[in-house]
Design a protein around this motif. Structure first.
Motif, PDB file in Angstrom:
ATOM      1  N   GLY B 174       0.828  -1.206   0.000  1.00 30.46           N
ATOM      2  CA  GLY B 174       0.000   0.000   0.000  1.00 30.46           C
ATOM      3  C   GLY B 174       0.853   1.242   0.000  1.00 30.46           C
ATOM      4  N   LEU B 175       0.261   2.363   0.343  1.00 28.63           N
ATOM      5  CA  LEU B 175       1.023   3.607   0.382  1.00 28.63           C
ATOM      6  C   LEU B 175       1.936   3.602   1.602  1.00 28.63           C
ATOM      7  CD1 LEU B 175      -1.386   4.412  -1.514  1.00 28.63           C
ATOM      8  CD2 LEU B 175      -0.990   6.736  -0.678  1.00 28.63           C
ATOM      9  N   TYR B 183       1.742  11.112  -5.730  1.00 30.56           N
ATOM     10  CA  TYR B 183       3.061  10.676  -6.176  1.00 30.56           C
ATOM     11  C   TYR B 183       3.273   9.164  -6.079  1.00 30.56           C
ATOM     12  CZ  TYR B 183       4.182  15.570  -6.379  1.00 30.56           C
ATOM     13  OH  TYR B 183       4.177  16.904  -6.705  1.00 30.56           O
ATOM     14  N   THR B 184       2.191   8.419  -5.928  1.00 29.38           N
ATOM     15  CA  THR B 184       2.318   6.965  -5.864  1.00 29.38           C
ATOM     16  C   THR B 184       1.902   6.362  -7.200  1.00 29.38           C
ATOM     17  OG1 THR B 184       1.861   7.045  -3.498  1.00 29.38           O
ATOM     18  CG2 THR B 184       1.572   4.915  -4.575  1.00 29.38           C
ATOM     19  N   ASP B 185       2.639   5.356  -7.661  1.00 31.97           N
ATOM     20  CA  ASP B 185       2.312   4.748  -8.953  1.00 31.97           C
ATOM     21  C   ASP B 185       0.969   4.026  -8.889  1.00 31.97           C
ATOM     22  OD1 ASP B 185       3.079   1.513  -8.777  1.00 31.97           O
ATOM     23  OD2 ASP B 185       3.949   2.810  -7.253  1.00 31.97           O
ATOM     24  N   PHE B 186       0.332   3.883 -10.040  1.00 33.00           N
ATOM     25  CA  PHE B 186      -1.040   3.364 -10.051  1.00 33.00           C
ATOM     26  C   PHE B 186      -1.118   1.894  -9.641  1.00 33.00           C
ATOM     27  CE2 PHE B 186       0.417   2.696 -14.372  1.00 33.00           C
ATOM     28  CZ  PHE B 186      -0.089   1.441 -14.699  1.00 33.00           C
ATOM     29  N   VAL B 187      -0.048   1.129  -9.850  1.00 34.95           N
ATOM     30  CA  VAL B 187      -0.076  -0.280  -9.441  1.00 34.95           C
ATOM     31  C   VAL B 187      -0.177  -0.379  -7.920  1.00 34.95           C
ATOM     32  CG1 VAL B 187       1.059  -2.518  -9.640  1.00 34.95           C
ATOM     33  CG2 VAL B 187       1.410  -0.809 -11.417  1.00 34.95           C
ATOM     34  N   ILE B 189      -1.365   1.988  -5.923  1.00 31.99           N
ATOM     35  CA  ILE B 189      -2.685   2.493  -5.517  1.00 31.99           C
ATOM     36  C   ILE B 189      -3.743   1.399  -5.709  1.00 31.99           C
ATOM     37  CG2 ILE B 189      -4.506   4.199  -6.018  1.00 31.99           C
ATOM     38  CD1 ILE B 189      -2.265   6.154  -6.802  1.00 31.99           C
ATOM     39  N   ALA B 190      -3.685   0.723  -6.853  1.00 30.88           N
ATOM     40  CA  ALA B 190      -4.646  -0.357  -7.121  1.00 30.88           C
ATOM     41  C   ALA B 190      -4.567  -1.415  -6.026  1.00 30.88           C
ATOM     42  CB  ALA B 190      -4.367  -0.979  -8.481  1.00 30.88           C
ATOM     43  N   GLU B 191      -3.334  -1.777  -5.652  1.00 29.08           N
ATOM     44  CA  GLU B 191      -3.134  -2.806  -4.626  1.00 29.08           C
ATOM     45  C   GLU B 191      -3.621  -2.298  -3.262  1.00 29.08           C
ATOM     46  OE1 GLU B 191      -2.789  -6.380  -3.725  1.00 29.08           O
ATOM     47  OE2 GLU B 191      -2.169  -5.838  -5.745  1.00 29.08           O
ATOM     48  N   ALA B 192      -3.401  -1.021  -3.004  1.00 26.20           N
ATOM     49  CA  ALA B 192      -3.827  -0.424  -1.731  1.00 26.20           C
ATOM     50  C   ALA B 192      -5.347  -0.443  -1.616  1.00 26.20           C
ATOM     51  CB  ALA B 192      -3.310   1.006  -1.621  1.00 26.20           C
ATOM     52  N   ILE B 193      -6.020  -0.219  -2.745  1.00 27.22           N
ATOM     53  CA  ILE B 193      -7.496  -0.248  -2.730  1.00 27.22           C
ATOM     54  C   ILE B 193      -7.981  -1.685  -2.553  1.00 27.22           C
ATOM     55  CG2 ILE B 193      -9.581   0.148  -4.135  1.00 27.22           C
ATOM     56  CD1 ILE B 193      -8.068   2.594  -5.326  1.00 27.22           C
ATOM     57  N   ARG B 194      -7.350  -2.599  -3.292  1.00 28.15           N
ATOM     58  CA  ARG B 194      -7.739  -4.010  -3.172  1.00 28.15           C
ATOM     59  C   ARG B 194      -7.546  -4.529  -1.736  1.00 28.15           C
ATOM     60  NH1 ARG B 194      -4.314  -5.416  -7.506  1.00 28.15           N
ATOM     61  NH2 ARG B 194      -5.412  -4.758  -9.367  1.00 28.15           N
ATOM     62  N   SER B 195      -6.488  -4.102  -1.088  1.00 27.23           N
ATOM     63  CA  SER B 195      -6.188  -4.626   0.248  1.00 27.23           C
ATOM     64  C   SER B 195      -6.690  -3.697   1.347  1.00 27.23           C
ATOM     65  CB  SER B 195      -4.682  -4.845   0.385  1.00 27.23           C
ATOM     66  OG  SER B 195      -3.989  -3.634   0.220  1.00 27.23           O
ATOM     67  N   ARG B 196      -7.755  -2.940   1.034  1.00 26.21           N
ATOM     68  CA  ARG B 196      -8.306  -2.015   2.030  1.00 26.21           C
ATOM     69  C   ARG B 196      -8.854  -2.787   3.234  1.00 26.21           C
ATOM     70  NH1 ARG B 196     -11.522  -2.659  -2.270  1.00 26.21           N
ATOM     71  NH2 ARG B 196     -13.774  -2.975  -2.026  1.00 26.21           N
TER      72      ARG B 196
END
Lengths: 200, 200
Positions: B174-175, B183-187, B189-196
């Motif tokens: 995640g972040l 400033y975080t790459d989209f991969v 961010i995507a993983e951070a959302i998935r692992s919320r």
């Protein structure tokens, strides 16, 4: 606190004592070293000892050298009427790599800095006048770094050398090739505008 | 072409052979070394030799160590039901510095990489099953770096360990603390959302 094996930790510690080497770089070096052939590590250790032992300073220009005088001072092919004054040996290497200068050098060994307690007497300045007379120098090119201390030292040199019948020049300040106005600091831009050249 | 004195050039050359050390860093080290006390340089050279000589690998966890087994493997105070799998010794140091993990480690020595020609058989994987049985491990925490090769290796380990009656977990992605979405790459961010995580 977790520590690496003692000998590894000690190497990392020794390396971080070198200015500009942070812990990450020191670790990278140390971790690589323990994966190397013992023979190769011996070669690195020897290279340290020999570099320290076999590198001397030229008594004329104060550049690093194997011999005294150094190859540049001893050369008959260099234009001895032009003398380029720089801060450090690394600056000689930088200018030599361009191939545009065929004169001789004078390495100050630093710059005047009140903050670091470095005065003119701590630098290789006192023999500069002698060199100008003895070697028939007609132009002194001041190639100090465009920093605050570099400016102060440049002005000191200019006033010191103003009585000699020589040309005193300074290297250009401006945008680097490939640079952009957008990402250049305003002091550099101001200097670039001041030192603009007439084209037509 | 202009060269530094030979011994200095040789030290710079030796240092640039270390992965991740560029010419600028090598020069910085070399120039500092020639200005040091000869005794201090000797200490650095010795530190290289001793680091190589006195650092060994633990035959159980494959971490770097002074002794075999290493302090962590030999410790009675560590929770031997938890095993954290990492790529490199430097990762053990990173996790130990947090103080939140009190289990044991297993250092693979790298990751599977077709590009670099590294297969599972080149890594410390074959003894992992034995450790799980012998040490009564109940949880394997996969703490590989979130890179393409790290993912491939993680999946390989997961399928390999799926027959054991253990929990398999992975460290969160995640972040970073202090990071920003901007400033975080989209991969990531995507993983951070998935692992919320559910808060309420």
């Amino acid at each position: 606190m977790y520590r690496y094996p003692r000998a590894l930790e000690k190497l990392i510690h020794k390396l971080t004592q070198i200015p500009g080497i942070g812990r990450k770089t020191a670790q990278r070096i140390a971790f690589h070293v323990i994966s190397m052939d013992e023979k190769k590590v011996k070669e690195i250790a020897d290279a340290f000892l020999k570099a320290r032992k076999n590198t001397r300073t030229c008594s004329i220009c104060h550049n690093l050298s194997e011999s005294d005088p150094c190859d540049i001072c001893a050369s008959k092919d260099r234009d001895s009427t032009k003398l380029c004054v720089v801060e450090k040996p690394i600056d000689v290497a930088a200018i030599e790599s361009t191939g545009v200068f065929n004169g001789k050098y004078h390495v100050l060994g630093g710059v005047i800095s009140a903050m670091d307690g470095v005065g003119a007497e701590d630098l290789n300045i006192s023999d500069l006048g002698d060199r100008i007379k003895r070697e028939g120098i007609k132009e002194v090119i001041i190639a100090l770094n465009p920093t605050h201390e570099g400016e102060i030292t440049a002005h000191y040199l200019i006033s010191l050398l103003s009585n000699y019948k020589i040309n005193i020049t300074r290297i250009g300040i401006g945008l680097p090739i490939g640079g952009s106005l957008e990402y250049t600091d305003f002091v550099t831009i101001a200097e670039a505008i001041r030192s603009r050249k007439k084209i037509k």
